[in-house]
Design an enzyme around this catalytic site. Structure first.
Site, short mmCIF file in Angstrom:
data_model
loop_
_atom_site.label_atom_id
_atom_site.label_comp_id
_atom_site.label_asym_id
_atom_site.label_seq_id
_atom_site.Cartn_x
_atom_site.Cartn_y
_atom_site.Cartn_z
N ILE B 490 0.70 -1.21 -0.05
CA ILE B 490 0.00 0.17 0.04
C ILE B 490 0.83 1.33 0.08
CG2 ILE B 490 -1.81 -1.13 1.10
CD1 ILE B 490 -1.25 0.28 3.71
N GLY B 491 2.13 1.10 -0.29
CA GLY B 491 3.11 2.25 -0.47
C GLY B 491 4.14 2.16 0.42
N GLN B 492 3.89 1.34 1.51
CA GLN B 492 4.90 1.11 2.64
C GLN B 492 6.33 0.49 2.19
OE1 GLN B 492 2.98 -1.17 1.83
NE2 GLN B 492 2.31 -2.41 3.46
N GLY B 493 6.02 -0.14 1.02
CA GLY B 493 7.28 -1.04 0.69
C GLY B 493 7.40 -2.34 0.86
N ALA B 532 -1.91 -2.92 11.45
CA ALA B 532 -1.15 -2.95 12.65
C ALA B 532 0.36 -3.07 12.44
CB ALA B 532 -1.50 -4.28 13.19
N SER B 533 0.81 -2.27 11.41
CA SER B 533 2.32 -2.52 11.12
C SER B 533 2.85 -3.79 11.43
CB SER B 533 3.01 -1.68 12.20
OG SER B 533 2.39 -0.34 12.42
N ARG B 534 1.91 -4.91 10.83
CA ARG B 534 2.43 -6.26 11.32
C ARG B 534 3.16 -7.11 10.31
NH1 ARG B 534 -1.28 -9.42 9.10
NH2 ARG B 534 -1.03 -11.21 10.23
N VAL B 740 6.96 -0.23 11.86
CA VAL B 740 7.16 1.02 12.10
C VAL B 740 6.27 1.81 11.45
CG1 VAL B 740 9.11 1.41 10.60
CG2 VAL B 740 8.82 2.83 12.84
N GLU B 742 2.80 2.52 11.46
CA GLU B 742 1.83 3.51 11.90
C GLU B 742 2.66 4.36 13.03
OE1 GLU B 742 -1.67 1.13 13.40
OE2 GLU B 742 0.00 -0.03 13.35
#
Lengths: 153, 785, 297
Positions: B490-493, B532-534, B740, B742
């Site tokens: 979703i963009g976070q990589g 949940a940054s999971r 990391v 959120e």
């Protein structure tokens, strides 16, 4: 509603298209020409995701009627790379890490391309002002601004 | 062996800032997002008929005129889809059935041959309402004076860790009772008691929600959606529509930003509902920007009353939190935000006595859902500003106060869980050093006031105890590796990070690894949700297991062929090497066709397919009355942020001179991507701190567009941002990594509030801290004339 | 509840060849046809359903609408199809009317300013219009083509109410004309939005000043305000303060307070009346101080 036939140049290709009269340039690009790189984020001229070059100048394509584009010269994100070679800005935004979700990227690249054309050595303030109409929710603009400065060098 | 491929210089994929593996498509406009799929002339367009009332009974719906309109293919209403749906508390239906509970709630939907026809049809649907008294305030909503929004709350299904109170508007009441707060106050030398009200805000992905659904003649449904949760959507929509999960296929291409808004199920169910009544036709539903603002998930509002005390030396002794969450018309997802706010309610502070009531209240406001930070930003906005004042009251330097009370390994947390080792001390040091905290510096002009603020945070992945991840690893004839996974880019990589992990676990260069996308529930392995940054931690564990499984198969094949032991074999740079015989062979010689055994004894091996599955098994439930239990969460990520600001005395405008953010990520698999997450999160946090608020007047959002819901633009982010990270490894994370995604937006409002306080000596209790609020506060206090 | 159309509602695009044709069409279709140049305001209102039209009448090709020219004897003419960016970057504008360039450059974003026009800004008659005040202070006059031919309308008698002007069905504004500026003119536009730049104004203050023998102070100052009154507003009261006495920082303060006292803004989603009044005072003081500093050099 009657269709209007227009002929215009898009990414160096001459196209003749039948368009409904309430169709925006954005809708024409995406739906009639299947150039889906240009994005719709608000349909109100606020987010800049739909920015394209029209006769060399960036515009919100959601704010332009397709019917008035007779004879216009349009460049979309798909037209930035020439013969498979990325533009300098496409290259620097990759190197700088200025892409996350990528949805603002096409419009951002178009705005920045136009900036560097009219002002090859912009200051930090000028870079930021030039993309004030391109909203990005992912990056905080940090690496996008870096990329534009890198391309200016 | 001198020129052997295995000896070529190769970058260790772990800790390397590789370029994202989706970036070429994204800069050339060829990356495919949901709205970019081409469906041809048969595509139908959906629009929803929405409630204009915050709370009303539906007396009558007449769709006959809409149905008669040429071009309209199908019209559906709530009576067609009575089943409840919800991730945690099943309190929602796809369309309102007998009652509407917020302005914008869908009551009917239309699919037609064009958007114009669909819009006309919507206008032709007649709905008769009987307006009811509405609830616009969470504290009032929780009282016995408030009208009931969900009279059937007692009948709703929910998991055993959510505690709704029947015949009230309280959808969840999470309690912490640790130690003895009542008697602890007497021991406190200093006490601060404050109330904050944090408004609803919106996620604002630049891509609005969009989904396309199509049902075939046999009843199988395909959904293309911009989604953080293809598998959860498969499960929940199938459940609500009585379709078998395996007959509902969700294809989820690139996502133009999510931030929690595209988790769970929201508008995606609408085109599916329409598709079930219109077999064979693909139906597209795309939210306008305006609809995005108030008809889908928002971040819940929070009213927090916080009382916190310390002894003379500044050791925190007691904390009492009363939190009223404005959950909106449905709390199917929001109940768990409330729970997370409860079990993390001490923040990253070691406090022996804590009493928390975290109460999720139904109101007639937009529906609260997951939002980057999952309750932690709201909680920390109150808590960290109260603690800032407490430090001042105790006469202790703020950095010292935070370091003294920051949570450390072995501390008994608010739930009774024991804290793992973490780098909060280093995070605080990093920020303090970067901003020269404690050093009073001069403003750049007499028209300005300068201040610095710091705040710490923590956050655990908030989820059910047992969300699973799975992955597979395949190889092709060229020795390239394909990783199958179900978590979303979703963009976070995450696709890049997963490729790095697979490469490292297998022993191949990063460039050899591809990700099998888009995620498609028909082919991709299961993943609970991209929330949940999971993913780095959970999906990372699954990918590593799958890569190790593939590696084991490869080594066993070679061992058998070479008559060696796998112990003596290794894969380096895509080449299997033997430390014993010094033989080596490239993966392409092995991974599809296996290997011939020596002496013409036949073959060994075969196509390599590694599998990995990960699910945390150690999280326990908590006692309903005390919130105590052995292990509330898998782990916490901690961090610190600070701001050095100036305030214009003529306008109240904030000018940020410098920002600093430091988080303990366990291990930065890709440092550039970590920093990019921190920068973006900081900006989103700062944007929410300075500009953002869903302005609700009697349930109506009065600013549902970018014209009046302002977010940070490039000129607003005009300052250096320092982002040094800390790496204290996580015992159950791949290479020690934890999430990391959120966290960077969690402490920002508090850090800014503390900086404003430092600059003007005024505490502001109602973010966003707009120039107007700051100026008028200065005016009232006589700081300006 | 705002629930706009995803795209533009059905309408016809009309491109007349002559001004006469345009005026006739607009008059014949009064209420359902509107002149269309940049569309940046109309598109949004059409999507919202606030504005309902059958026809958008494109005036961009009509005679005089693309003119952007400066005549040392007559002044500046800005055609109705001339964009904000064209104005903001034009050498003659930058030289003779830098305050207009400043105001134009403060509007929205670069790409929007490639569509938005000064004449459009004026005709929309939004109280927040950023370029209107400066055009008023520069004694702008509109050249209007109606069914009865061409007439001139000074800006100071153009605005009736938010969104309402003296224009009649059939009227097409061809251009706005700004006379030669007074000798020694210095001007500025101070704008406060929620974001650093690019927002609509919470308050906008246009100020200009120039030396003159006609006032006791030796200078004439003019002050116009955006977003604090139903129509663009010139504070004659404050201007009077600055004409009678020697200019000092105390007098500037007094004028700033007089400006504040001359308006009764409203509370809206962008800002409260109380904050707006304070900002009128502070931004006016800032603008006057800046102009005075330059004038007295």
């Amino acid at each position: 509603m009657t269709l209007k036939t227009i002929t215009l140049t898009v990414n160096d290709m001459v196209e003749t298209v039948d368009v409904p009269q309430n169709m925006t340039l954005l809708q024409m690009i995406r739906e009639k020409l299947s150039l889906t790189g240009t994005k719709n984020g608000c349909a109100a001229g606020e987010c800049g995701a739909c920015t394209v070059l029209m006769n060399g100048e960036p515009v919100n394509s959601c704010m332009v009627l397709a019917a008035e584009c007779e004879g216009a010269n349009i460049t979309t994100v798909e037209g930035l790379a020439k013969a498979g070679k990325l533009s300098k800005l496409q290259d620097t935004i990759i190197q700088a890490g200025g892409v996350q979700c990528g949805f603002c990227t096409p419009g951002m690249l178009i705005s920045a391309t136009a900036l560097l054309k009219r002002n090859p050595n912009p200051t930090d303030t000028e870079v930021r002002s030039a993309i004030v109409g391109n909203l990005c929710r992912c990056t905080g603009y940090v690496r996008i601004v870096d990329a534009i400065k890198m391309a200016a060098k | 062996m001198a020129n052997a491929k295995s000896k070529e210089q190769v970058i260790n994929p772990i800790g390397a800032s590789f370029t994202r593996n989706d970036v070429y498509e994204k800069v050339t406009g060829t990356a495919i997002y949901t709205d970019d799929f081409q469906f041809g002339n048969k595509l139908l367009y959906a629009r929803a008929k929405r409630s204009p009332y915050p709370h009303a009974l539906i007396k009558r719906i007449d769709t006959s005129k809409a149905e008669a309109l040429p071009g309209v293919k199908v019209v559906v209403t709530g009576k067609d889809f009575p089943n409840r749906i919800g991730l945690y508390l099943q309190d929602k239906t796809i369309f309102a059935t007998d009652r509407v509970r917020f302005i914008g709630e869908p009551v009917a939907a239309v699919a037609a041959t064009s958007e114009e026809v669909a819009m006309k049809a919507i206008e032709l649907i007649e709905v008769e309402y009987e307006e009811l008294e509405a609830v616009f305030d969470a504290e009032f909503g929780a009282s016995d004076k408030a009208p009931l929004i969900h009279p059937d709350l007692d009948k709703y299904i929910c998991p055993n860790f959510i505690f709704p109170k029947a015949h009230t508007n309280i959808a969840n009441h999470f309690k912490i009772r640790k130690g003895d707060v009542a008697s602890a106050w007497e021991k406190c030398a200093y006490i601060v008691e404050r109330s904050f009200k944090i408004p609803h805000i919106q996620h604002v992905p630049i891509e609005t929600h969009v989904a396309v659904a199509q049902m075939d003649e046999k009843g199988k449904v395909t959904v293309w959606a911009s989604s953080q949760s293809p598998f959860a959507q498969r499960n929940l929509i199938a459940h609500a529509l009585h379709i078998s999960q395996s007959d509902l296929r969700v294809i989820a291409p690139m996502v133009g930003g999510g931030f929690g808004s595209k988790a769970g199920v929201t508008m995606e169910a609408v085109p599916v509902a329409l598709a079930t009544k219109c077999k064979g036709w693909p139906i597209k539903f795309i939210l306008t920007r305006e609809e995005e603002f108030y008809t889908n998930f928002v971040r819940q509002g929070l009213t927090i009353h916080v009382k916190v005390g310390c002894d003379k030396e500044g050791n925190l002794l007691a904390l009492k939190n009363m939190m009223y969450w404005d959950g909106g018309a449905s709390t199917e997802y929001g109940t768990n935000v409330t729970r997370a706010g409860g079990y993390s309610s001490s923040g990253p502070y070691d406090i022996p006595n804590v009493e928390t009531d975290s109460i999720c209240v139904y109101t007639n406001h937009p529906i609260g859902g997951a939002y980057r930070g999952f309750g932690m930003s709201e909680l920390h906005t109150g808590l960290d500003q109260a603690i800032d004042e407490l430090a001042e009251k105790a006469g202790i330097d703020k950095v010292t106060f935070l370091k003294k009370n920051g949570v450390s390994e072995g501390d008994v947390l608010v739930t009774g869980m024991i804290m793992h080792k973490n780098g909060i001390q280093e995070c605080i040091d990093n920020v303090a050093k970067s901003l020269k905290m404690g050093e009073k510096e001069k403003p750049s002009s007499p028209d300005r006031l300068r201040g610095k603020g710091i705040a710490i945070m923590w956050k655990a992945p908030a989820m059910p105890p047992n969300p699973g991840s799975s992955a597979w690893v395949e190889m092709s004839e060229d020795g390239n590796v394909t990783v199958g996974l179900g978590g979303q880019e979703i963009g976070q990589g995450t696709f890049t990070v997963m490729a790095q992990m697979a490469a490292a676990a297998l022993g191949v260069p990063y460039e050899k690894v591809r990700i099998a996308g888009p995620v498609d529930t028909q082919y991709s392995p299961y993943e609970w949700q991209t929330v949940a940054s999971r993913l780095t931690w959970s999906m990372g564990n699954a990918v590593v297991l799958a890569a190790k499984d593939a590696r084991r198969q490869i080594l066993e094949t070679v061992a058998e062929a070479w008559k060696e032991s796998t112990e003596d074999l290794d894969i380096i740079n895509g080449v299997v090497v033997s430390y014993k015989s010094e033989r080596e062979t490239s993966l392409e010689n092995i991974v599809i066709y296996g290997m011939p055994k020596e002496n013409n004894e036949g073959w060994t091996g075969g196509p390599i397919v590694g599998r990995g599955s990960f699910m945390p098994k150690y999280v326990t439930n908590l006692d309903a009355e005390t919130g105590q239990g052995p292990r509330a969460v898998v782990h916490y990520t901690v961090g610190c942020e600070g701001l050095d600001i100036e305030i214009d005395k003529n306008t109240g405008t904030i000018y940020v001179l410098k920002g600093a953010a430091s988080f303990d990520v366990g291990k930065a698999i890709n440092p550039a991507l970590v920093k990019a997450q921190v920068e973006g999160g900081f900006a989103q946090g700062l944007s929410s701190a300075m500009f953002e608020e869903i302005k609700l007047v009697k349930g109506v959002m009065t600013n549902p567009s970018f014209v009046d819901y302002r977010i940070a633009t490039a000129p607003d982010m005009d300052f250096p941002l320092d982002t040094p990270f800390v790496e204290v490894p996580q015992d159950d994370g791949p290479w020690g990594a934890r999430g990391v995604g959120e966290h960077p937006m969690v402490p920002t409002i508090a850090a800014l509030g503390n900086a404003i306080y430092d600059a003007i000596g005024i505490r502001l209790f109602n973010p966003p801290y707009s120039a107007e609020k700051i100026y008028l506060a200065m005016l009232d206090k006589g700081l300006v004339k | 509840m705002i629930n706009p159309h995803p795209g533009l509602p059905e309408l016809q695009y009309v491109k007349p060849a002559t001004l006469q044709e345009a005026s006739k069409f607009l008059a014949d279709n009064a209420g359902v046809a509107k002149p269309y140049s940049g569309g940046t305001d109309s598109f949004v209102r059409l999507r919202d359903g606030v504005l309902k039209l059958d026809y958008l009448v494109d005036i961009k090709g009509l005679e005089g609408t693309k003119e952007l020219s400066f005549d040392p004897q007559k002044g500046l003419t800005i055609g109705a199809a001339v964009t904000m960016n064209q104005v903001a970057s034009h050498p003659d504008v930058l030289k003779h009317y830098p305050n207009l360039a400043e105001a134009a450059a403060s509007v929205a974003s670069y790409q929007l300013r490639n569509r938005a026009t000064i004449v459009g800004n004026i005709c929309n008659a939004s109280p927040a219009g950023d370029t209107i005040g400066t055009c008023m202070l520069l004694d702008g006059v509109l050249k209007v083509h109606g069914v009865d031919g061409v007439r001139e309308v000074p800006l100071n008698s153009f605005f009736l109410a938010p969104g309402r002007t003296v224009l009649k069905p059939g009227d097409v504004v061809i251009a706005v004309h700004l006379p030669v500026p007074p000798k020694g003119l210095v001007g500025t536009y101070k704008k406060l939005g929620r974001n650093r730049i690019g927002d609509l104004s919470i308050v906008g203050v246009a100020v200009l000043g120039y030396p003159t023998n006609e006032s006791a102070s030796g200078y004439r100052f003019r002050i116009a305000l955006a977003s604090v009154a139903p129509v663009p507003f010139e504070s004659f009261k404050a201007e009077g303060v600055l004409s009678g006495k020697k200019i000092t920082s105390e007098l500037i303060d007094e004028a700033a307070v007089a400006t504040m006292d001359s308006v009764t803004p409203i509370d809206d989603v962008r800002g409260s009346a109380r904050y707006r009044k304070q900002m009128v005072k502070n931004l006016t003081r800032e603008a006057l101080t800046e102009v005075w500093t330059k004038l007295s050099k």
